[in-house]
Design an enzyme around this catalytic site. Structure first.
Site, PDB file in Angstrom:
ATOM      1  CG  HIS A 174      -2.121  -0.759   1.198  1.00  0.00           C
ATOM      2  ND1 HIS A 174      -2.635  -1.427   2.281  1.00  0.00           N
ATOM      3  CD2 HIS A 174      -2.982  -0.989   0.178  1.00  0.00           C
ATOM      4  CE1 HIS A 174      -3.763  -2.041   1.941  1.00  0.00           C
ATOM      5  NE2 HIS A 174      -3.985  -1.804   0.660  1.00  0.00           N
ATOM      6  CB  CYS A 270      -2.273   0.257   8.606  1.00  0.00           C
ATOM      7  SG  CYS A 270      -1.037   0.132   7.316  1.00  0.00           S
TER       8      CYS A 270
END
Ligand code: NAD
Length: 699
Positions: A174, A270
């Site tokens: 990511h 996250c």
């Protein structure tokens, strides 16, 4: 540097654990993450952030161990929530739960078009509070989780520019694992996580004094996975060096361990989603997404030939993404498969580059037929930059609604369209030959290259197939080749030989001579060395000073080839030397006697040279190109230089045989993507001996 305080959304890790493997961090960790430790670490992170700003908490749901990584829930901009479309089915059930929460929290829900994967703030980070004159944009990671196509839709829905960055290291799957933007146009990131084109884009937008590049140690301890609240940066880890650099920009770094979550591939950022990102759309009009896409169709033996894999690699290597929209497998071995694939690229130029590379694999671009785009040459010998680069395959170009076939097909050329007289014509041209004002085909629209469908066509050359024959198969290959050569000769076809001096050194000169005398050679393409040593052999009995009859070096023999050259120079040409009775046998003698055309292309290695050797390389290439025009078969014998040179100018449909002792040379030629090329790895002396005998037997 003070800015609006972020309001943060977190999700309690009640059900956190590593229960499957969907990223490299999870590998080997199933069942090892301790939920109680994770909960303590999360509580500490929550406490720090709640001291700094507003934090809302979503409750985690059973059987969704990754739901605590709320950054992947979606994306918030201007009180609108865009839900994620998860790549992995394990996380897909999280999406409706998050969406429900945001709906209840009074966010407008905006869904992206299509079903392309999109993993929210995990991959999309806002570059905001930029220096005046710059409009905010989203940095957007793609290539591992989120797709390019989703970003097209994102721009359309939210009216904001998206700058795609291709992620190339699976550990940084990511964007928020390897980058975070800071106000004022600053950026912290780990360069090795991105491809070269993306790095250039980053450096184009952000000046070097506004960049901090983190080390691998920092990156692998998730120092880029950082949450910012005004001047405070909260993170799992930051080296003292990184902390010093950030302190110079006025930031205080607060580290708090969240390493239990690292076992699942996530850390501080996250675990957070910014719930109040804002952006003022530009007043002067709509933002168009540069992300481009096209549909391609394929037909053939897609699975057994490995074509699909090559196609996918070509797309991703070129910085694109794909979605297979249809795939039908042939039911029997003689039936072909078909497939349609959507290909997306960060912009039209890169899409052109990718589709250009897909066409030689047989891909047909499914765009609505449009005329080819033509641009004028502005500088002699220089093409407009977006030119269509040709392949070896027959190519049609659409001009004024009609498809016309390009003449002089070869690779690495451009296509020039002439509309000056009568009906338009298309021809391949080398860039160096372009004249000002000529119209060159640009992009891939209105261009189609025809790749032969299968390796078992009905053409004349179905007997041998593409591939490389090993030593053991030489006799069989020779037999097949002799069969093909005879068939070509019977119908007055054209066979061209390309040969290097090893032919003479191995003592195979007489075999090649025999093949010439049998009438199987229409042209011989070579350099300065083969004729030199061939004539040396005739005049002195040596090749490069070695007595070929006895296989020993002759005293003073090293001068023989240069003396041979001098004799020919005195005669004026090889033909004159033959006519004057100076040269009485050999390959060149037989060429002259049999009226076989020969072209000698010079190189920097050449001694002399012989008067017939063309030392101007452009002229030599043109002479080679002319000699292979109309050839049905080209046999390349032990010369890497001349074989590759000839291969580059040969269109598909011409049978290529490459004989060399080095597998890499043979593979390079056989790998051109042409089904008509065959490589034979063997000693050229042995090969020519066998071939001459075979051809003589059945002559
Ligand atoms: P090259 O390196 O391009 O090719 C030689 C090839 O022969 C290699 O691929 C090698 O693997 C292969 N080979 C070696 N032994 C073999 C064998 N027994 N059987 C099969 N394959 C074998 O070199 P080149 O074509 O010989 O020469 C390159 C250029 O240099 C040419 O233009 C040539 O004319 C020139 N040259 C000039 C002189 C001279 O003027 N005196 C001498 C040598 C080369």
């Amino acid at each position: 540097m003070a800015s609006d305080r972020p309001s943060i959304v977190m999700c309690r890790p009640t059900h956190f654990g590593v229960q499957y493997e969907i990223n490299p961090w999870m590998q080997g960790q199933i069942g090892l993450a301790r939920n109680n430790v994770a909960m303590e670490q999360w509580n500490r992170l929550h406490e720090i952030l709640a001291d700094l700003t507003d934090v809302s908490v979503i409750e985690g749901a059973p059987a969704l161990p990754d739901m605590c990584f709320v950054a992947n829930a979606g994306l918030v901009l201007n009180d609108r929530f865009v839900p994620s479309v998860f790549r992995f089915p394990q996380r897909a059930p999280e999406a409706p739960l998050y969406t429900e929460w945001f709906l209840e929290a009074d966010y407008e829900i905006v869904e992206l078009d299509g079903e392309d994967t999109f993993e929210g703030e995990g991959d999309v980070l806002l570059a905001t509070e930029l220096p005046s004159g710059q409009t905010p944009w989203f940095w957007a990671g793609y290539g591992i989780r989120s797709s390019l196509e989703s970003y097209r839709s994102l721009t359309e829905k939210l009216g904001i520019e998206v700058v795609p960055l291709r992620l190339v290291d699976q550990r940084f799957y990511h964007l928020d694992t390897c980058m975070y933007p800071l106000p004022g146009g600053r950026l912290v990131y780990y360069p090795a996580a991105f491809d070269e084109v993306s790095l250039n884009e980053i450096r184009r937008r952000v000046p070097s004094d506004k960049i901090i590049e983190v080390s691998e140690t920092d990156a692998t301890r998730f120092s880029c996975n950082t949450v910012r609240v005004e001047d405070t940066l909260v993170t799992n880890f930051a080296s003292s060096q990184l902390q010093d650099s950030l302190a110079k920009w006025g930031y205080e770094v607060r580290t708090t361990p969240v390493d239990e979550f690292v076992l699942a591939g996530g850390a501080a950022k996250c675990l957070c989603l910014i719930g109040n990102q804002k952006f003022d759309p530009p007043k002067d009009g709509k933002i168009e997404s540069p992300i481009s896409h096209t549909h391609i169709h394929l037909r053939g033996h897609l699975l057994d030939s490995g074509l699909m894999n090559r196609l996918f690699d070509t797309i991703t290597d070129g910085g694109g993404t794909f979605r297979v929209e249809q795939f039908t497998v042939g039911q029997r071995h003689d039936q072909v498969s078909t497939s349609s694939v959507l290909v997306a690229a960060p912009n039209a130029e890169r899409l052109d580059l990718i589709t250009n590379r897909l066409q030689p694999l047989g891909a047909v671009i499914a765009s609505e037929p449009t005329d080819a785009r033509l641009e004028s040459v502005g500088q002699e010998g220089v093409s407009p930059q977006s030119f269509y680069s040709t392949t070896i395959y027959p190519t049609d170009v659409r001009v004024d609604g009609d498809w016309i076939r390009a003449s002089g097909q070869r690779m690495d050329a451009v296509i020039v369209i002439d509309q000056t007289s009568g009906s338009p014509s298309a021809r391949c041209s080398l860039i160096r030959d372009l004249q000002c004002g000529e119209r060159v085909v640009c992009g891939v629209d209105g261009v189609r290259a025809k790749r032969p469908l299968t390796r078992h066509g009905d053409g004349d050359f179905a007997f041998m197939s593409a591939g490389v024959s090993s030593e053991r198969r030489v006799e069989l290959s020779v037999e097949e080749l002799a069969w093909d050569m005879r068939r070509i000769r019977t119908r007055n076809g054209r066979i061209v030989f390309v040969a290097g001096p090893v032919v003479i050194h191995t003592g195979a000169g007489p075999h090649l001579s025999k093949i010439i005398r049998l009438g199987f050679v229409d042209a011989l393409l070579t350099g300065n060395a083969l004729p030199t040593h061939d004539i040396e052999l005739n005049l002195f009995g040596t090749s490069l000073g070695v007595d070929l009859a006895r296989g020993v070096a002759v005293h003073g023999g090293h001068q023989h080839h240069i003396k041979a050259i001098n004799r020919i120079r005195a005669a004026g040409s090889i033909q004159a030397a033959v006519e004057q009775g100076i040269v009485t046998a050999g390959v060149m003698y037989d060429c002259v006697k049999q009226d076989v055309e020969y072209v000698l292309a010079g190189s920097i290695r050449d001694d002399g040279p012989l008067p017939d050797t063309i030392m101007d390389l452009c002229q030599a290439q043109a002479a080679y190109s002319q000699a292979i025009d109309g050839a049905d078969m080209i046999v390349m014998l032990s010369t890497m230089l001349h074989a590759i040179g000839t291969g580059n100018m040969t269109p598909a449909g011409v049978r290529l045989i490459c004989v060399d002792i080095s597998p890499s040379v043979v593979t390079k030629l056989a790998d051109r993507g042409s089904i008509e090329s065959t490589g034979i790895v063997t000693d050229v002396g042995l090969f020519l001996n066998l071939l001459a005998r075979r051809l003589a037997e059945e002559a």
